[in-house]
Scaffold this motif. Structure first.
Motif, PDB file in Angstrom:
ATOM      1  N   SER A   1      -1.087   4.001  62.157  1.00 40.63           N
ATOM      2  CA  SER A   1      -0.139   3.876  63.255  1.00 40.63           C
ATOM      3  C   SER A   1       1.141   4.678  63.004  1.00 40.63           C
ATOM      4  CB  SER A   1       0.221   2.407  63.477  1.00 40.63           C
ATOM      5  OG  SER A   1       0.883   1.896  62.337  1.00 40.63           O
ATOM      6  N   GLU A   2       1.516   4.857  61.726  1.00 41.52           N
ATOM      7  CA  GLU A   2       2.719   5.607  61.390  1.00 41.52           C
ATOM      8  C   GLU A   2       2.403   6.993  60.842  1.00 41.52           C
ATOM      9  OE1 GLU A   2       5.293   3.346  58.908  1.00 41.52           O
ATOM     10  OE2 GLU A   2       5.068   1.540  60.116  1.00 41.52           O
ATOM     11  N   GLY A   3       1.138   7.254  60.582  1.00 41.00           N
ATOM     12  CA  GLY A   3       0.731   8.561  60.069  1.00 41.00           C
ATOM     13  C   GLY A   3       1.268   8.854  58.683  1.00 41.00           C
ATOM     14  N   ARG A   4       1.415   7.824  57.855  1.00 48.08           N
ATOM     15  CA  ARG A   4       1.932   8.025  56.502  1.00 48.08           C
ATOM     16  C   ARG A   4       1.267   7.045  55.539  1.00 48.08           C
ATOM     17  NH1 ARG A   4       6.362   4.844  54.562  1.00 48.08           N
ATOM     18  NH2 ARG A   4       6.663   3.018  55.863  1.00 48.08           N
ATOM     19  N   ARG A   5       1.526   7.260  54.252  1.00 44.62           N
ATOM     20  CA  ARG A   5       0.990   6.388  53.230  1.00 44.62           C
ATOM     21  C   ARG A   5       2.074   5.441  52.737  1.00 44.62           C
ATOM     22  NH1 ARG A   5      -1.459  10.823  49.328  1.00 44.62           N
ATOM     23  NH2 ARG A   5       0.563  11.670  49.862  1.00 44.62           N
TER      24      ARG A   5
ATOM     25  N   GLY B   1      -6.955  -6.124  56.988  1.00 48.03           N
ATOM     26  CA  GLY B   1      -6.548  -4.796  57.431  1.00 48.03           C
ATOM     27  C   GLY B   1      -5.127  -4.501  57.001  1.00 48.03           C
ATOM     28  N   ILE B   2      -4.860  -3.237  56.715  1.00 46.71           N
ATOM     29  CA  ILE B   2      -3.554  -2.844  56.189  1.00 46.71           C
ATOM     30  C   ILE B   2      -2.452  -3.023  57.230  1.00 46.71           C
ATOM     31  CG2 ILE B   2      -3.919  -0.405  56.721  1.00 46.71           C
ATOM     32  CD1 ILE B   2      -1.974  -1.869  53.734  1.00 46.71           C
ATOM     33  N   GLU B   3      -2.760  -2.806  58.510  1.00 50.87           N
ATOM     34  CA  GLU B   3      -1.738  -2.952  59.558  1.00 50.87           C
ATOM     35  C   GLU B   3      -1.217  -4.387  59.620  1.00 50.87           C
ATOM     36  OE1 GLU B   3      -0.505  -0.543  61.419  1.00 50.87           O
ATOM     37  OE2 GLU B   3      -1.914   1.061  60.920  1.00 50.87           O
ATOM     38  N   ALA B   4      -2.109  -5.364  59.596  1.00 53.09           N
ATOM     39  CA  ALA B   4      -1.708  -6.766  59.668  1.00 53.09           C
ATOM     40  C   ALA B   4      -0.940  -7.187  58.421  1.00 53.09           C
ATOM     41  CB  ALA B   4      -2.938  -7.654  59.841  1.00 53.09           C
ATOM     42  N   VAL B   5      -1.364  -6.688  57.267  1.00 52.22           N
ATOM     43  CA  VAL B   5      -0.703  -7.056  56.015  1.00 52.22           C
ATOM     44  C   VAL B   5       0.703  -6.474  55.960  1.00 52.22           C
ATOM     45  CG1 VAL B   5      -0.797  -6.767  53.516  1.00 52.22           C
ATOM     46  CG2 VAL B   5      -2.851  -7.379  54.754  1.00 52.22           C
ATOM     47  N   VAL B   6       0.870  -5.210  56.364  1.00 56.05           N
ATOM     48  CA  VAL B   6       2.191  -4.587  56.359  1.00 56.05           C
ATOM     49  C   VAL B   6       3.109  -5.287  57.363  1.00 56.05           C
ATOM     50  CG1 VAL B   6       3.439  -2.466  56.930  1.00 56.05           C
ATOM     51  CG2 VAL B   6       1.440  -2.369  55.464  1.00 56.05           C
ATOM     52  N   ALA B   7       2.574  -5.685  58.506  1.00 53.21           N
ATOM     53  CA  ALA B   7       3.382  -6.417  59.489  1.00 53.21           C
ATOM     54  C   ALA B   7       3.850  -7.748  58.909  1.00 53.21           C
ATOM     55  CB  ALA B   7       2.575  -6.647  60.760  1.00 53.21           C
ATOM     56  N   ARG B   8       2.983  -8.432  58.168  1.00 57.56           N
ATOM     57  CA  ARG B   8       3.340  -9.703  57.540  1.00 57.56           C
ATOM     58  C   ARG B   8       4.408  -9.511  56.457  1.00 57.56           C
ATOM     59  NH1 ARG B   8      -1.640 -11.739  55.097  1.00 57.56           N
ATOM     60  NH2 ARG B   8      -2.449 -11.276  57.152  1.00 57.56           N
ATOM     61  N   ILE B   9       4.285  -8.416  55.682  1.00 57.62           N
ATOM     62  CA  ILE B   9       5.271  -8.126  54.638  1.00 57.62           C
ATOM     63  C   ILE B   9       6.629  -7.830  55.268  1.00 57.62           C
ATOM     64  CG2 ILE B   9       5.903  -6.489  52.832  1.00 57.62           C
ATOM     65  CD1 ILE B   9       2.919  -6.210  52.201  1.00 57.62           C
ATOM     66  N   ARG B  10       6.626  -7.040  56.333  1.00 60.52           N
ATOM     67  CA  ARG B  10       7.882  -6.710  56.999  1.00 60.52           C
ATOM     68  C   ARG B  10       8.520  -7.925  57.659  1.00 60.52           C
ATOM     69  NH1 ARG B  10       5.840  -0.987  59.479  1.00 60.52           N
ATOM     70  NH2 ARG B  10       6.412   0.281  57.677  1.00 60.52           N
ATOM     71  N   ALA B  11       7.702  -8.839  58.163  1.00 64.42           N
ATOM     72  CA  ALA B  11       8.233 -10.046  58.784  1.00 64.42           C
ATOM     73  C   ALA B  11       8.945 -10.933  57.761  1.00 64.42           C
ATOM     74  CB  ALA B  11       7.112 -10.838  59.458  1.00 64.42           C
TER      75      ALA B  11
END
Length: 78
Positions: free
Chosen positions: A42-46, A63-73
């Motif tokens: 979604s962000e085009g980066r690592r 999935g990495i998207e859901a995990v990153v969203a949880r970390i950011r939250a």
């Protein structure tokens, strides 16, 4: 690298080593953490995360998207 998982929150446990003579010394049980790089489409980066073995399985499952969203939250910058 601190022994702290960004996904599961696992951190070192502390206790005592007990010798044969029953002398007690402090010790620490570190979680099995490693730095792992994931690609965020979604962000085009690592992004590089410090994750435990169970954290890697969580990323594979959710999935990495859901995990990153949880970390950011939780307030951690990724």
């Amino acid at each position: 690298m601190s022994a702290h998982c960004m996904v599961t929150g696992r951190k070192p446990g502390f206790g005592k080593s007990v010798s044969h003579s029953h002398k007690r010394t402090n010790r620490r049980w570190n979680p099995n953490v490693s730095r792992k790089t994931y690609y965020l489409p979604s962000e085009g980066r690592r992004v590089t995360l410090t994750v435990s073995a169970k954290g890697i399985k969580t990323v594979d499952r959710d999935g990495i998207e859901a995990v990153v969203a949880r970390i950011r939250a939780s307030g951690v910058k990724v």
